[in-house]
Design a protein around this motif. Structure first.
Motif, PDB file in Angstrom:
ATOM      1  N   VAL A 140     -52.584  41.366 -49.713  1.00 36.63           N
ATOM      2  CA  VAL A 140     -52.523  39.940 -50.041  1.00 36.63           C
ATOM      3  C   VAL A 140     -51.458  39.730 -51.108  1.00 36.63           C
ATOM      4  N   LYS A 142     -49.828  36.926 -53.627  1.00 43.70           N
ATOM      5  CA  LYS A 142     -50.110  35.609 -54.208  1.00 43.70           C
ATOM      6  C   LYS A 142     -49.020  35.212 -55.187  1.00 43.70           C
ATOM      7  N   ILE A 154     -51.570  36.547 -46.369  1.00 42.50           N
ATOM      8  CA  ILE A 154     -52.183  37.811 -45.948  1.00 42.50           C
ATOM      9  C   ILE A 154     -51.162  38.506 -45.064  1.00 42.50           C
ATOM     10  N   PHE A 181     -56.782  43.686 -49.628  1.00 43.92           N
ATOM     11  CA  PHE A 181     -57.402  42.720 -48.715  1.00 43.92           C
ATOM     12  C   PHE A 181     -58.900  43.002 -48.693  1.00 43.92           C
TER      13      PHE A 181
END
Ligand code: GLY
Length: 417
Positions: A140, A142, A154, A181
């Motif tokens: 992931v 961000k 993702i 994840f």
């Protein structure tokens, strides 16, 4: 009391709607509001920046300010209002870092032993790519700053990670967080917080990708079910291991948290872990949760602002609530605007919250990505979903996008009556 609500989306429409049911409220003002909110509150234009918003609250003589969106919180609107002695339901700029700065937020979780995904934070593209390339997939990525729910990718392969990281670092001063994840059901637990105590609202589940079966890019949220069926044990664990440590940690670091503490959680095999914290009502979680609130929202918010929330104030009705978002074509990219809207009148247990709408002369039109939030309440989730989906053909607009699988993740399908 006279309440000023800051914001103009579906969340603020649901907040204003809840305030109309609050016995303690004599007048509701909203800035900037929207055409739907204008049917329930006096909407006033204002530059959405702390000094102007604080001046508006002062000139209106507001007894309480409720801040909807994260932007003004991150910019310090609570501090500006507090400096004028106006009670405000929302965290200070320092406390709002829990949402606004994901690097800081993750470090806070580590400092206070709050369970969350394994992660590393980065300030440059090269080290981030080097780290990502040796991590198991999916991973992931961000953006550490505020991105309206759309800063999360993702990544199922390194090409996706490369694009996501390059996009983040195309802005100067950007930072990224790369996380493991997590597998499990995702749940939103929002709590009223008064600086020392966090009292849970009903749990809910958002659906964040644009397409069914959790496919496609992330959005701000496309549909919600409430309550999500958490067990009492899970709720206790969330209180003891997540919400209470946040409240203690924020107070210990001299940034007590007041407002809505929104814990985005993954129910993993090792127990609930934090995906992210937000510092405000979720959107569209608010549209699903608040119609079930039976306590007086203004009194609850004022009690939080004054540091004296009584858990007995936070009461919810039985039954269930569902929300489906109608989004404009193009969203979550560039949405088409100015699409004519025509809204039917609805029954008492149904709401059409306006999220991104505007008036062009006499015509209601779309004015952004997530346009409408259609909500219904019923005895069961299946019936609530049935009511929403039965109404959509009447509410829909040209090329509207909406998900047909809200509720399916927990095995609930719409039941039509
Ligand atoms: N629904 C996700 C959010 O409010 O951030």
């Amino acid at each position: 009391m006279k309440v000023l609500v800051i914001g103009g989306g579906g969340r603020e429409h649901a907040v204003v709607d809840a305030l109309t049911r609050s016995a303690s409220v004599t007048e509701i003002v909203c800035t900037p509001g929207n055409p739907g909110i204008a049917a329930q509150a006096r909407c006033v234009p204002c530059v959405q920046e702390p000094p102007f918003l604080a001046a508006l609250a002062g000139s209106e003589g507001a007894d309480l300010v409720i801040v909807g969106p994260e932007g003004p919180l991150a910019a310090g609107v609570t501090d500006a209002l507090s400096a004028r002695g106006i009670p405000v339901f929302g965290p200070s700029m320092a406390a709002a870092r829990l949402e606004g700065d994901k690097t800081w937020s993750k470090a806070f979780m580590v400092r206070h032993g709050i369970p969350t995904a394994q992660f590393r934070s980065f300030e440059a593209l090269g080290p981030a790519l080097a780290y990502a390339s040796v991590q198991p997939l999916p991973l992931v990525v961000k953006d550490a700053g505020l991105r309206a729910g759309k800063g999360v990718t993702i990544c199922h392969n390194m090409d996706q990670a490369w694009v996501a990281l390059r996009t983040i670092f195309s802005e100067s001063g950007a930072r990224a967080v790369i996380e493991e994840f997590m597998v499990g059901q995702e749940v939103s637990v929002l709590a009223f917080a008064d600086g020392t105590r966090a009292v849970q609202m009903l749990p809910s589940q958002d659906h964040k990708t644009i397409y069914d079966q959790d496919q496609g890019p992330m959005t701000g949220g496309m549909g919600v079910i409430c309550p999500y069926p958490l067990t009492a044990t899970e709720q206790g664990t969330i209180q003891d291991r997540i919400l209470d440590p946040v409240m203690r940690g924020m107070a210990a670091e001299q940034t007590p948290f007041v407002g809505v503490l929104y814990a985005g959680l993954m129910l993993t095999a090792q127990g609930p872990k934090v995906v992210e914290f937000n510092a405000r009502f979720g959107d569209p979680e608010a549209e699903a949760v608040l119609p079930l609130l039976r306590g007086d929202l203004a009194q609850i918010a004022l009690s939080c602002a004054l540091g004296r929330l009584d858990p007995a104030q936070v009461r919810f009705s039985g039954g269930a609530s569902a929300v489906v978002i109608l989004a404009a074509p193009g969203y979550p990219g560039e949405p088409r605007r100015d699409i004519p809207l025509s809204l039917p009148s609805v029954g008492p247990d149904v709401h059409i919250y306006q999220a991104a709408t505007a008036m062009r002369g006499e015509q209601l039109v779309s004015a952004g990505g997530r346009v409408l939030a259609v909500q219904a309440r019923a005895a069961t989730l299946a019936l609530a979903l049935g009511k929403v989906y039965a109404l959509l053909p009447e509410v829909g607009f040209e090329d509207a996008q909406y998900r047909l699988d809200i509720g399916e993740r927990i095995g609930v399908r719409p039941e039509l009556v």
